[in-house]
Design a protein around this motif. Structure first.
Motif, mmCIF file in Angstrom:
data_model
loop_
_atom_site.group_PDB
_atom_site.id
_atom_site.type_symbol
_atom_site.label_atom_id
_atom_site.label_comp_id
_atom_site.label_asym_id
_atom_site.label_seq_id
_atom_site.Cartn_x
_atom_site.Cartn_y
_atom_site.Cartn_z
ATOM 1 N N LYS A 2 0.531 -7.090 -2.856
ATOM 2 C CA LYS A 2 1.153 -6.733 -4.123
ATOM 3 C C LYS A 2 1.278 -5.211 -4.173
ATOM 4 O O LYS A 2 0.284 -4.502 -4.027
ATOM 5 C CB LYS A 2 0.242 -7.242 -5.247
ATOM 6 C CG LYS A 2 0.832 -7.171 -6.619
ATOM 7 C CD LYS A 2 -0.084 -7.938 -7.569
ATOM 8 C CE LYS A 2 0.329 -7.932 -9.013
ATOM 9 N NZ LYS A 2 1.325 -7.036 -9.486
ATOM 10 N N ILE A 3 2.494 -4.735 -4.311
ATOM 11 C CA ILE A 3 2.707 -3.287 -4.387
ATOM 12 C C ILE A 3 3.177 -2.932 -5.787
ATOM 13 O O ILE A 3 4.194 -3.436 -6.258
ATOM 14 C CB ILE A 3 3.762 -2.806 -3.371
ATOM 15 C CG1 ILE A 3 3.364 -3.204 -1.943
ATOM 16 C CG2 ILE A 3 3.949 -1.293 -3.474
ATOM 17 C CD1 ILE A 3 4.346 -2.740 -0.885
ATOM 18 N N ARG A 22 13.826 2.269 -2.276
ATOM 19 C CA ARG A 22 13.574 2.267 -0.833
ATOM 20 C C ARG A 22 12.743 1.039 -0.445
ATOM 21 O O ARG A 22 13.021 0.394 0.572
ATOM 22 C CB ARG A 22 12.853 3.567 -0.447
ATOM 23 C CG ARG A 22 12.600 3.728 1.019
ATOM 24 C CD ARG A 22 13.881 4.039 1.790
ATOM 25 N NE ARG A 22 13.608 4.071 3.209
ATOM 26 C CZ ARG A 22 14.314 3.402 4.134
ATOM 27 N NH1 ARG A 22 15.358 2.703 3.774
ATOM 28 N NH2 ARG A 22 13.995 3.474 5.396
ATOM 29 N N LEU A 23 11.746 0.721 -1.236
ATOM 30 C CA LEU A 23 10.922 -0.457 -0.944
ATOM 31 C C LEU A 23 11.769 -1.728 -0.979
ATOM 32 O O LEU A 23 11.619 -2.598 -0.119
ATOM 33 C CB LEU A 23 9.788 -0.569 -1.969
ATOM 34 C CG LEU A 23 8.508 0.197 -1.631
ATOM 35 C CD1 LEU A 23 7.570 0.186 -2.830
ATOM 36 C CD2 LEU A 23 7.817 -0.394 -0.408
ATOM 37 N N LYS A 35 6.166 -11.873 1.678
ATOM 38 C CA LYS A 35 4.908 -11.145 1.907
ATOM 39 C C LYS A 35 4.628 -10.104 0.848
ATOM 40 O O LYS A 35 3.476 -9.790 0.560
ATOM 41 C CB LYS A 35 4.983 -10.403 3.257
ATOM 42 C CG LYS A 35 4.786 -11.268 4.453
ATOM 43 C CD LYS A 35 4.358 -10.431 5.639
ATOM 44 C CE LYS A 35 3.038 -10.913 6.165
ATOM 45 N NZ LYS A 35 2.522 -10.198 7.281
ATOM 46 N N VAL A 36 5.679 -9.514 0.332
ATOM 47 C CA VAL A 36 5.519 -8.356 -0.535
ATOM 48 C C VAL A 36 5.984 -8.680 -1.949
ATOM 49 O O VAL A 36 7.104 -9.135 -2.158
ATOM 50 C CB VAL A 36 6.339 -7.157 0.013
ATOM 51 C CG1 VAL A 36 6.265 -5.979 -0.945
ATOM 52 C CG2 VAL A 36 5.837 -6.761 1.388
ATOM 53 N N ALA A 77 0.385 -3.789 9.081
ATOM 54 C CA ALA A 77 -0.406 -3.828 10.310
ATOM 55 C C ALA A 77 -1.864 -4.162 10.009
ATOM 56 O O ALA A 77 -2.551 -4.782 10.822
ATOM 57 C CB ALA A 77 -0.307 -2.489 11.037
ATOM 58 N N GLU A 78 -2.319 -3.780 8.832
ATOM 59 C CA GLU A 78 -3.693 -4.078 8.434
ATOM 60 C C GLU A 78 -3.828 -5.502 7.910
ATOM 61 O O GLU A 78 -4.896 -5.912 7.471
ATOM 62 C CB GLU A 78 -4.154 -3.070 7.359
ATOM 63 C CG GLU A 78 -4.398 -1.674 7.936
ATOM 64 C CD GLU A 78 -4.605 -0.623 6.843
ATOM 65 O OE1 GLU A 78 -4.425 -0.951 5.644
ATOM 66 O OE2 GLU A 78 -4.927 0.519 7.209
ATOM 67 N N GLY A 79 -2.722 -6.200 7.914
ATOM 68 C CA GLY A 79 -2.767 -7.611 7.512
ATOM 69 C C GLY A 79 -2.745 -7.839 6.023
ATOM 70 O O GLY A 79 -3.129 -8.889 5.541
ATOM 71 N N LYS A 80 -2.271 -6.841 5.273
ATOM 72 C CA LYS A 80 -2.220 -7.015 3.826
ATOM 73 C C LYS A 80 -1.011 -7.866 3.430
ATOM 74 O O LYS A 80 -0.101 -8.039 4.198
ATOM 75 C CB LYS A 80 -2.157 -5.656 3.139
ATOM 76 C CG LYS A 80 -3.476 -4.955 3.264
ATOM 77 C CD LYS A 80 -3.538 -3.723 2.391
ATOM 78 C CE LYS A 80 -4.892 -3.074 2.510
ATOM 79 N NZ LYS A 80 -4.931 -1.732 1.989
#
Ligand code: FES
Length: 80
Positions: A2-3, A22-23, A35-36, A77-80
């Motif tokens: 979650k961003i 941009r996101l 995912k996001v 990359a950290e799997g978030k």
């Protein structure tokens, strides 16, 4: 993951709108819709440190439309 992008007045003036755009582009380009989860947040209490976002529970400051891609890649990359 979650961003949340801060859209408080200080971050807004420093370009949080551009970061959100941009996101959205990056999520669409890399097909990260599942995912996001993008959202906006009110002041995250870090106004003096540049634009602020929160990824899950982690606060990240000094975000710009130019470094957000690297921040997103790192979180993935950290799997978030
Ligand atoms: S306005 Fe964004 S941290 Fe305060």
């Amino acid at each position: 993951m979650k961003i949340s992008v801060c859209i408080g007045s200080s971050c807004h003036l420093r370009g949080s709108y551009d970061i959100i755009q941009r996101l959205k582009e990056l999520v669409a380009r890399d097909h990260l819709e599942d995912k996001v989860e993008l959202s906006a947040a009110f002041c995250l209490g870090q106004c003096t440190h540049g634009c602020t976002i929160r990824i899950d529970e982690e606060i990240i400051t000094g975000v710009t439309k130019d470094n957000i891609e690297g921040i997103l890649q790192k979180a993935l990359a950290e799997g978030k």
